[in-house]
Design a protein around this motif. Sequence first.
Motif, short mmCIF file in Angstrom:
data_model
loop_
_atom_site.label_atom_id
_atom_site.label_comp_id
_atom_site.label_asym_id
_atom_site.label_seq_id
_atom_site.Cartn_x
_atom_site.Cartn_y
_atom_site.Cartn_z
N ARG A 34 0.86 -1.19 0.00
CA ARG A 34 0.00 0.00 0.00
C ARG A 34 0.89 1.25 0.00
O ARG A 34 1.98 1.24 0.58
CB ARG A 34 -0.91 0.01 1.23
CG ARG A 34 -1.63 -1.29 1.47
CD ARG A 34 -3.07 -1.33 1.27
NE ARG A 34 -3.78 -0.19 1.81
CZ ARG A 34 -4.94 0.18 1.33
NH1 ARG A 34 -5.50 -0.48 0.35
NH2 ARG A 34 -5.57 1.22 1.84
N PRO A 43 -5.04 5.62 -0.12
CA PRO A 43 -5.71 4.80 -1.13
C PRO A 43 -5.03 4.94 -2.50
O PRO A 43 -4.66 6.04 -2.91
CB PRO A 43 -7.13 5.36 -1.19
CG PRO A 43 -7.28 6.22 0.01
CD PRO A 43 -5.91 6.64 0.44
N ALA A 44 -4.87 3.82 -3.17
CA ALA A 44 -4.28 3.84 -4.52
C ALA A 44 -5.11 4.71 -5.45
O ALA A 44 -4.56 5.34 -6.36
CB ALA A 44 -4.16 2.42 -5.06
N THR A 45 -6.41 4.77 -5.22
CA THR A 45 -7.26 5.60 -6.07
C THR A 45 -6.90 7.08 -5.94
O THR A 45 -6.97 7.82 -6.92
CB THR A 45 -8.76 5.41 -5.72
OG1 THR A 45 -8.93 5.61 -4.31
CG2 THR A 45 -9.24 4.03 -6.10
N ALA A 48 -3.68 7.56 -7.89
CA ALA A 48 -4.00 7.45 -9.32
C ALA A 48 -4.67 8.74 -9.81
O ALA A 48 -4.34 9.24 -10.90
CB ALA A 48 -4.90 6.25 -9.56
N LYS A 49 -5.59 9.26 -9.04
CA LYS A 49 -6.28 10.49 -9.42
C LYS A 49 -5.30 11.65 -9.54
O LYS A 49 -5.39 12.46 -10.46
CB LYS A 49 -7.38 10.81 -8.40
CG LYS A 49 -8.21 12.01 -8.76
CD LYS A 49 -9.31 12.24 -7.73
CE LYS A 49 -10.13 13.47 -8.09
NZ LYS A 49 -11.18 13.73 -7.11
N ASP A 54 -4.62 5.01 -13.31
CA ASP A 54 -5.57 4.01 -12.82
C ASP A 54 -5.01 3.38 -11.55
O ASP A 54 -3.80 3.19 -11.44
CB ASP A 54 -5.76 2.96 -13.91
CG ASP A 54 -6.81 1.95 -13.56
OD1 ASP A 54 -6.45 0.93 -12.92
OD2 ASP A 54 -7.98 2.16 -13.90
N ARG A 55 -5.88 3.06 -10.60
CA ARG A 55 -5.41 2.49 -9.33
C ARG A 55 -4.68 1.18 -9.55
O ARG A 55 -3.78 0.84 -8.80
CB ARG A 55 -6.57 2.35 -8.36
CG ARG A 55 -7.18 1.04 -8.40
CD ARG A 55 -8.08 0.57 -7.36
NE ARG A 55 -8.90 -0.42 -7.99
CZ ARG A 55 -8.48 -1.66 -8.26
NH1 ARG A 55 -7.28 -2.05 -7.95
NH2 ARG A 55 -9.27 -2.50 -8.87
N ARG A 56 -5.02 0.43 -10.60
CA ARG A 56 -4.33 -0.84 -10.87
C ARG A 56 -2.86 -0.60 -11.22
O ARG A 56 -2.00 -1.40 -10.87
CB ARG A 56 -5.04 -1.61 -11.98
CG ARG A 56 -6.42 -2.11 -11.54
CD ARG A 56 -7.18 -2.67 -12.68
NE ARG A 56 -7.48 -1.57 -13.60
CZ ARG A 56 -8.35 -1.62 -14.59
NH1 ARG A 56 -9.00 -2.73 -14.84
NH2 ARG A 56 -8.56 -0.57 -15.36
N VAL A 58 -1.08 1.89 -9.99
CA VAL A 58 -0.46 2.21 -8.70
C VAL A 58 -0.19 0.92 -7.93
O VAL A 58 0.91 0.72 -7.40
CB VAL A 58 -1.35 3.18 -7.88
CG1 VAL A 58 -0.75 3.42 -6.49
CG2 VAL A 58 -1.53 4.50 -8.63
N ASP A 59 -1.19 0.04 -7.86
CA ASP A 59 -1.02 -1.23 -7.14
C ASP A 59 0.08 -2.09 -7.74
O ASP A 59 0.91 -2.64 -7.02
CB ASP A 59 -2.34 -2.01 -7.13
CG ASP A 59 -3.39 -1.38 -6.23
OD1 ASP A 59 -3.02 -0.64 -5.30
OD2 ASP A 59 -4.59 -1.64 -6.46
#
Length: 166
Positions: A34, A43-45, A48-49, A54-56, A58-59
């Motif tokens: 994380r 949060p990855a979201t 990403a924002k 995209d959060r994927r 970042v993950d």
Amino acid sequence: MWSDIIQEFADSPSQSRVVRFLLENGFGVTEDGRISCNGIEMPATAVAKAIRSDRRVVDSTARRILERPMLRDIFLNMRATPDLSKVAESLGFAVITVLPKNANERGIVGAAVRVLSNYNLSIRQIFVTDPEFSEEPKLVIIVEDPLPHGVIEEIRALSQVKQVII
């Protein structure tokens, strides 16, 4: 070393943007992949924002960091430091921003600090934006206010200095 980290992600421009963002902001990665800032998970979201991704991405970047021992050690231990430049005036400090002629030249920080120490100024914070991360690298020095007459002129006269902003 920073270029080695960025090079590690040269095959993926989207992951490269994530890593650059993490480094610019002092964000790390937790053992479970994380994104974190000084131990506080983000949060990855949200990441990403901030980088329009995209959060994927970042993950997957966080997982990739953890798979590489050198990167793992760096990002597990990354810490952010507060930037006092936006609140300096409220705290009674002055902000001196030095734009160098060539940010890769050595001795810029030392020359500016020598000028300030000649005026017996107490430096409260100093930071440099890395030329590998910033299109306009700079040296930011936060000192006690008011500034003595002549100090800015002396910094401006240094051979390495392109511009001084107060």
